[in-house]
Design an enzyme around this catalytic site. Structure first.
Site, PDB file in Angstrom:
ATOM      1  N   ASP A   8       0.608  -0.986   0.078  1.00  0.00           N
ATOM      2  CA  ASP A   8       0.180   0.139   0.378  1.00  0.00           C
ATOM      3  C   ASP A   8       0.913   1.099   0.113  1.00  0.00           C
ATOM      4  O   ASP A   8       2.029   1.238  -0.264  1.00  0.00           O
ATOM      5  CB  ASP A   8      -0.949   0.392   0.600  1.00  0.00           C
ATOM      6  CG  ASP A   8      -0.731  -0.004   2.404  1.00  0.00           C
ATOM      7  OD1 ASP A   8       1.022   0.360   2.753  1.00  0.00           O
ATOM      8  OD2 ASP A   8      -0.809   0.346   3.481  1.00  0.00           O
ATOM      9  N   THR A  67       3.272  -1.681   8.617  1.00  0.00           N
ATOM     10  CA  THR A  67       3.332  -2.481   9.762  1.00  0.00           C
ATOM     11  C   THR A  67       3.748  -3.949   9.299  1.00  0.00           C
ATOM     12  O   THR A  67       3.927  -4.950   9.598  1.00  0.00           O
ATOM     13  CB  THR A  67       2.227  -2.936  10.882  1.00  0.00           C
ATOM     14  OG1 THR A  67       0.822  -3.414  10.651  1.00  0.00           O
ATOM     15  CG2 THR A  67       2.160  -1.225  11.591  1.00  0.00           C
ATOM     16  N   HIS A 133       5.670 -31.038  10.527  1.00  0.00           N
ATOM     17  CA  HIS A 133       5.165 -29.884  10.002  1.00  0.00           C
ATOM     18  C   HIS A 133       3.732 -30.290   9.295  1.00  0.00           C
ATOM     19  O   HIS A 133       3.480 -29.460   9.099  1.00  0.00           O
ATOM     20  CB  HIS A 133       5.806 -29.125   9.756  1.00  0.00           C
ATOM     21  CG  HIS A 133       7.560 -28.666  10.538  1.00  0.00           C
ATOM     22  ND1 HIS A 133       7.442 -28.320  12.594  1.00  0.00           N
ATOM     23  CD2 HIS A 133       8.492 -29.179  10.563  1.00  0.00           C
ATOM     24  CE1 HIS A 133       8.199 -28.469  12.744  1.00  0.00           C
ATOM     25  NE2 HIS A 133       9.178 -28.459  11.869  1.00  0.00           N
TER      26      HIS A 133
HETATM   27  C1  RB5 Z   1      -1.802   2.365   6.217  1.00  0.00           C
HETATM   28  O1  RB5 Z   1      -2.370   3.812   7.287  1.00  0.00           O
HETATM   29  C2  RB5 Z   1      -1.421   1.735   7.367  1.00  0.00           C
HETATM   30  O2  RB5 Z   1      -2.568   1.073   8.397  1.00  0.00           O
HETATM   31  C3  RB5 Z   1      -1.295   0.006   6.685  1.00  0.00           C
HETATM   32  O3  RB5 Z   1       0.334   0.634   5.598  1.00  0.00           O
HETATM   33  C4  RB5 Z   1      -0.443  -1.025   7.691  1.00  0.00           C
HETATM   34  O4  RB5 Z   1       0.310  -0.636   8.711  1.00  0.00           O
HETATM   35  C5  RB5 Z   1      -1.873  -1.533   8.071  1.00  0.00           C
HETATM   36  O5  RB5 Z   1      -1.548  -2.497   8.844  1.00  0.00           O
END
Ligand code: RB5
Length: 145
Positions: A8, A67, A133
């Site tokens: 993203d 994240t 596994h």
């Molecule tokens: C975008 O602001 C952020 O929410 C996205 O990149 C991600 O970290 C979501 O889990």
């Protein structure tokens, strides 16, 4: 190896670095966007990569967001996806070896680019060990119904 890649806006710069790194290693990168760093919704891109992996278009996938968490949550909603958000090399290897993860999720706001590229190397350099596994991974897949 053919690898699907997407991000993203928050993982955009990391995705560029990962794409260049993969290309330098000779991998065939299927870059599924976005083309620009404008704000966008990570589930849309998680779905693209998970679809490519589960559909057999690529062997593995890599997703970058702020994240890595949102990407992993979204990708794991796709039947057959096993997405792991990872911030260290040990987990990157282990999730291939033990969980047969087929998608690596990285957080640009969590790990620096240098560390992220080492994590990518660890993920791509490890193989599923099967054995004890295999049944556990099957139990994960059985939870999909
Ligand atoms: C975008 O602001 C952020 O929410 C996205 O990149 C991600 O970290 C979501 O889990």
């Amino acid at each position: 190896m053919r690898i699907a890649l997407a991000s993203d806006h928050a993982g955009f710069d990391l995705r560029q670095a990962v794409a260049a790194h993969l290309a330098s290693l000779g991998h065939d990168v299927l870059d599924l966007g976005p083309a620009e760093k404008a704000r966008c919704d990570y589930p849309d891109f998680a779905a693209k990569v998970a679809g490519a992996v589960v559909g057999g278009e690529t062997e593995l996938g890599i997703l970058c967001c702020g994240t890595g968490v949102g990407m992993s949550m979204a990708a794991n909603k796709v039947h057959g996806a096993r997405a792991a958000v990872v911030s260290d090399c040990f987990s990157a290897s282990a999730t291939r070896q033990h969980n047969n993860a087929n998608i690596l999720c990285l957080g640009e706001r969590v790990v620096g680019i240098g560390a992220a590229l080492l994590i990518v190397d660890a993920f791509l350099g490890a193989d599923f060990e099967g054995g004890r596994h295999a049944g556990r991974v099957q139990k994960i897949m059985d939870l999909e119904g």
